[in-house]
Scaffold this active site. Structure first.
Site, PDB file in Angstrom:
ATOM      1  N   ILE A 174      -4.476  36.079-152.996  1.00 21.33           N
ATOM      2  CA  ILE A 174      -3.709  36.391-153.599  1.00 21.33           C
ATOM      3  C   ILE A 174      -3.006  35.778-154.270  1.00 21.33           C
ATOM      4  O   ILE A 174      -2.324  35.450-155.351  1.00 21.33           O
ATOM      5  CB  ILE A 174      -2.467  36.663-152.132  1.00 21.33           C
ATOM      6  N   TYR A 179       0.527  24.760-149.081  1.00 22.26           N
ATOM      7  CA  TYR A 179       0.982  24.741-147.250  1.00 22.26           C
ATOM      8  C   TYR A 179      -0.292  25.856-146.878  1.00 22.26           C
ATOM      9  O   TYR A 179      -1.118  25.643-146.028  1.00 22.26           O
ATOM     10  CB  TYR A 179       1.396  24.913-146.529  1.00 22.26           C
ATOM     11  N   VAL A 182      -3.370  32.154-149.552  1.00 24.75           N
ATOM     12  CA  VAL A 182      -3.004  33.669-149.516  1.00 24.75           C
ATOM     13  C   VAL A 182      -4.290  34.311-149.352  1.00 24.75           C
ATOM     14  O   VAL A 182      -4.575  34.807-150.777  1.00 24.75           O
ATOM     15  CB  VAL A 182      -1.659  33.772-149.388  1.00 24.75           C
ATOM     16  N   ASP A 294      13.176  26.491-148.504  1.00 23.18           N
ATOM     17  CA  ASP A 294      12.942  26.390-149.085  1.00 23.18           C
ATOM     18  C   ASP A 294      12.973  27.994-149.754  1.00 23.18           C
ATOM     19  O   ASP A 294      12.089  28.482-150.118  1.00 23.18           O
ATOM     20  CB  ASP A 294      11.108  25.990-148.870  1.00 23.18           C
TER      21      ASP A 294
HETATM   22  N1  LIG Z   1       3.142  38.536-147.012  1.00 19.46           N
HETATM   23  C1  LIG Z   1       2.749  39.123-147.914  1.00 19.46           C
HETATM   24  N2  LIG Z   1       2.370  39.890-148.951  1.00 19.46           N
HETATM   25  C2  LIG Z   1       1.929  39.616-149.779  1.00 19.46           C
HETATM   26  N3  LIG Z   1       1.915  38.472-150.608  1.00 19.46           N
HETATM   27  C3  LIG Z   1       2.270  37.229-150.311  1.00 19.46           C
HETATM   28  C4  LIG Z   1       2.037  37.132-148.814  1.00 19.46           C
HETATM   29  N4  LIG Z   1       3.242  35.755-148.468  1.00 19.46           N
HETATM   30  C5  LIG Z   1       2.728  35.297-149.336  1.00 19.46           C
HETATM   31  N5  LIG Z   1       2.279  36.012-149.842  1.00 19.46           N
HETATM   32  C6  LIG Z   1       2.311  35.676-152.032  1.00 19.46           C
HETATM   33  O1  LIG Z   1       0.712  34.472-151.470  1.00 19.46           O
HETATM   34  C7  LIG Z   1       0.898  33.730-152.770  1.00 19.46           C
HETATM   35  C8  LIG Z   1       1.338  32.216-151.925  1.00 19.46           C
HETATM   36  O2  LIG Z   1       2.080  32.419-151.615  1.00 19.46           O
HETATM   37  P1  LIG Z   1       2.546  31.225-149.707  1.00 19.46           P
HETATM   38  O3  LIG Z   1       4.307  31.353-149.824  1.00 19.46           O
HETATM   39  O4  LIG Z   1       1.667  30.462-150.198  1.00 19.46           O
HETATM   40  O5  LIG Z   1       2.681  29.592-151.976  1.00 19.46           O
HETATM   41  P2  LIG Z   1       4.147  29.694-152.899  1.00 19.46           P
HETATM   42  O6  LIG Z   1       5.185  30.804-152.185  1.00 19.46           O
HETATM   43  O7  LIG Z   1       3.678  30.396-153.780  1.00 19.46           O
HETATM   44  O8  LIG Z   1       4.463  28.264-153.162  1.00 19.46           O
HETATM   45  P3  LIG Z   1       4.789  27.933-151.867  1.00 19.46           P
HETATM   46  O9  LIG Z   1       4.290  26.869-150.941  1.00 19.46           O
HETATM   47  O10 LIG Z   1       6.051  26.183-152.234  1.00 19.46           O
HETATM   48  O11 LIG Z   1       6.161  27.906-150.586  1.00 19.46           O
HETATM   49  C9  LIG Z   1       2.247  33.966-153.719  1.00 19.46           C
HETATM   50  O12 LIG Z   1       2.579  35.097-154.790  1.00 19.46           O
HETATM   51  C10 LIG Z   1       2.910  35.351-152.520  1.00 19.46           C
HETATM   52  O13 LIG Z   1       3.949  35.866-153.560  1.00 19.46           O
END
Ligand SMILES: Nc1ncnc2c1ncn2[C@@H]1O[C@H](COP(=O)(O)OP(=O)(O)OP(=O)(O)O)[C@@H](O)[C@H]1O
Length: 486
Positions: A174, A179, A182, A294
């Protein structure tokens, strides 16, 4: 008679002389020593009683908290204690009673989420696929020897997560954050989850990881992306979240959505309020409180009804209640981090409030916190925003992609909330609970259900952004509930 009288008086005088006799203790008379001893003993007894009483009270509080544990997040009286005197709201005082109501509602919402989960009913996102409830997930592989119920959620085996994500295939990705990666995962019963494979470059020990995850896992609120469970096998550290199926706020604000954003002013305010509620619950509804660390638009996930869910507790650390802040390595995302946190590393809820303020500016303007493609005076959103408000050009701040502008009074109010959130003096920033209250103030006409569903979600103008890939992969094109660009 006279003999006995003499005897009595000689007895009295010997008693008197006994008590007035000097003792080796500083040459003090005996009666003074006795009196001092009695007083000291009384004081000691009093102190002992006081200590016992205090001890009992704290034990009772502890028991109270424990009773509410298990699935229920620890909701403590700290909410009342945390309330500062900083209640001056724009144009008047915040009504304390209403503030109490807000906190009570937050608690109720958290309770509702738990009740829904424990009843095994689908989550509140309105989508069949999204917000897979914990119970659904728990039942997903029930019967498998490898699955373990851990009280609040589930322990997942690496094998079942590999199966769910097709061996962590690239097509299931996704997105990727700081970190880890996903993945979209589908469990054996067909329920969909978000599988976050942590980089674990810290080589975090299993126990340490488990302790942290256990604390986070218990937190439940309708505006927080719920953690369903985790996997910790060998070097693998994986978190399993409820799947939120409509991308994140950053994608909707900054992705190519065409000349008119599907995010109307009403929807934007709904997102702002929901996010504030989720954060208020972390700050004020939990003991110990949780600072997100964050807060940013990419960490605000959206469901098909534009309900926001604050995600990414990877950075969240539990704060010990006696401390008002913890010193730690400065984390967060460039453009959102409060100057005080960046310069001192002192972390408290005020840092989240600042980041929320920046995000609110982003929601209003549709601009990124830092955008090097803009003219020099406009690269930094906060500076540009403050300058525009100071020059009475607030109307020009509204995202040009918003078709119907907000009423000036509502706009002004939200602009001022932004400014309060980014106050350089962290102590003057409002609490998240107060922000909820300010945003929900009656002046806003967005109490009624906003225009939720727009047109074609597969609008080619969205093709460049993740959410479209998401929607396509999820077969979202068949669902007439999904948001559409116009
Ligand atoms: N529970 C979830 N359901 C659907 N999509 C998700 C979920 N959690 C994260 N994502 C998606 O996965 C992607 C990566 O998310 P992640 O939180 O790892 O990174 P980020 O928020 O882009 O960066 P950072 O690690 O700096 O916070 C994003 O596009 C986020 O919208």
């Amino acid at each position: 008679m006279s003999v006995s009288g003499e005897t009595q008086s000689s007895g009295n005088s010997s008693i008197t002389s006994f008590f007035t006799a000097k003792t080796p203790i500083l040459g003090l008379q005996l009666y003074i020593v006795i009196a001092a001893t009695v007083i000291i003993m009384v004081v000691i007894l009093f102190l002992i009683c006081l200590l016992i009483r205090l001890n009992r009270t704290s034990k009772r509080n502890c028991i109270g908290s424990k009773k509410s544990s298990g699935l229920l997040p620890l909701v403590a009286d700290v909410i009342r204690e945390n309330r500062t005197t900083d209640l001056n709201e724009i144009g008047g005082k915040i009504d304390r009673k209403k503030e109490d109501e807000t906190i009570a509602i937050l608690r109720k919402e958290a309770q509702e989420v738990l009740e829904i989960e424990s009843e095994g009913i689908k989550g509140s996102s309105g989508s069949n696929e999204s917000s897979t409830s914990r119970s659904d997930t728990s039942s997903a592989i029930s019967g498998s020897n490898e699955s373990t119920n851990i009280g609040w959620g589930r322990w997942y085996s690496l094998k079942e997560l590999e199966m769910a994500t097709n061996g962590f295939r690239a097509e299931n990705v996704i997105g990727e954050g700081g970190y880890g990666v996903v993945f979209r995962g589908e469990l054996q019963d067909g329920s969909v989850v978000a599988v976050k494979k942590l980089l674990n470059n810290k080589g975090q020990a299993e126990k340490e990881f488990r302790v942290e995850v256990e604390a986070i896992g218990k937190v439940r609120h309708k505006n927080l992306a719920g953690l369903l469970g985790y996997c910790s096998e060998g070097a693998h550290r994986i978190l399993v979240y409820e799947y939120i199926d409509n991308g994140n706020l950053e994608q909707w604000l900054h992705g190519d959505v065409g000349s008119v954003s599907p995010l109307t002013w009403e929807i934007r305010m709904k997102i702002a309020i929901g996010t504030a509620r989720g954060l208020a619950y972390l700050h004020e509804g939990l003991e110990p409180k949780v600072v997100h660390r964050d807060v940013k638009s990419s960490n605000i996930l959206l469901d098909r009804k534009w309900n926001p869910k604050v995600s990414d507790f990877g950075l969240a650390k539990l704060l010990v209640s006696e401390k008002s802040y913890v010193t730690t390595r400065v984390m967060g995302t460039f453009g959102y981090v409060s100057p005080d946190y960046a310069s001192t590393g002192m972390l408290n809820e005020g840092s989240d409030v600042y980041s929320f303020g920046v995000m609110l500016m982003e929601i209003i303007t549709g601009r990124s916190p830092v955008d090097y493609s803009r003219p020099p005076g406009e690269m930094n959103l906060v500076d540009w925003f403050k300058g525009m408000v100071a020059n009475r050009r607030g109307e020009e701040l509204v995202d040009p992609l918003i078709e119907v502008h907000p009423p000036p009074r509502s706009l002004k109010r939200v602009l001022l909330i932004c400014l309060r959130c980014i106050d350089m003096d962290a102590n003057k920033r409002p609490k998240m609970g107060q922000i909820v209250h300010m945003l929900e103030a009656d002046e806003f006409p967005f109490r009624s259900e906003p225009r939720l569903v727009q047109e074609d979600p597969l609008n080619p103008r969205l093709a460049g952004i993740n959410r479209l890939q998401l929607a396509t992969k999820n077969g979202a094109g068949d669902d007439d509930q999904k948001p559409r660009g116009r």
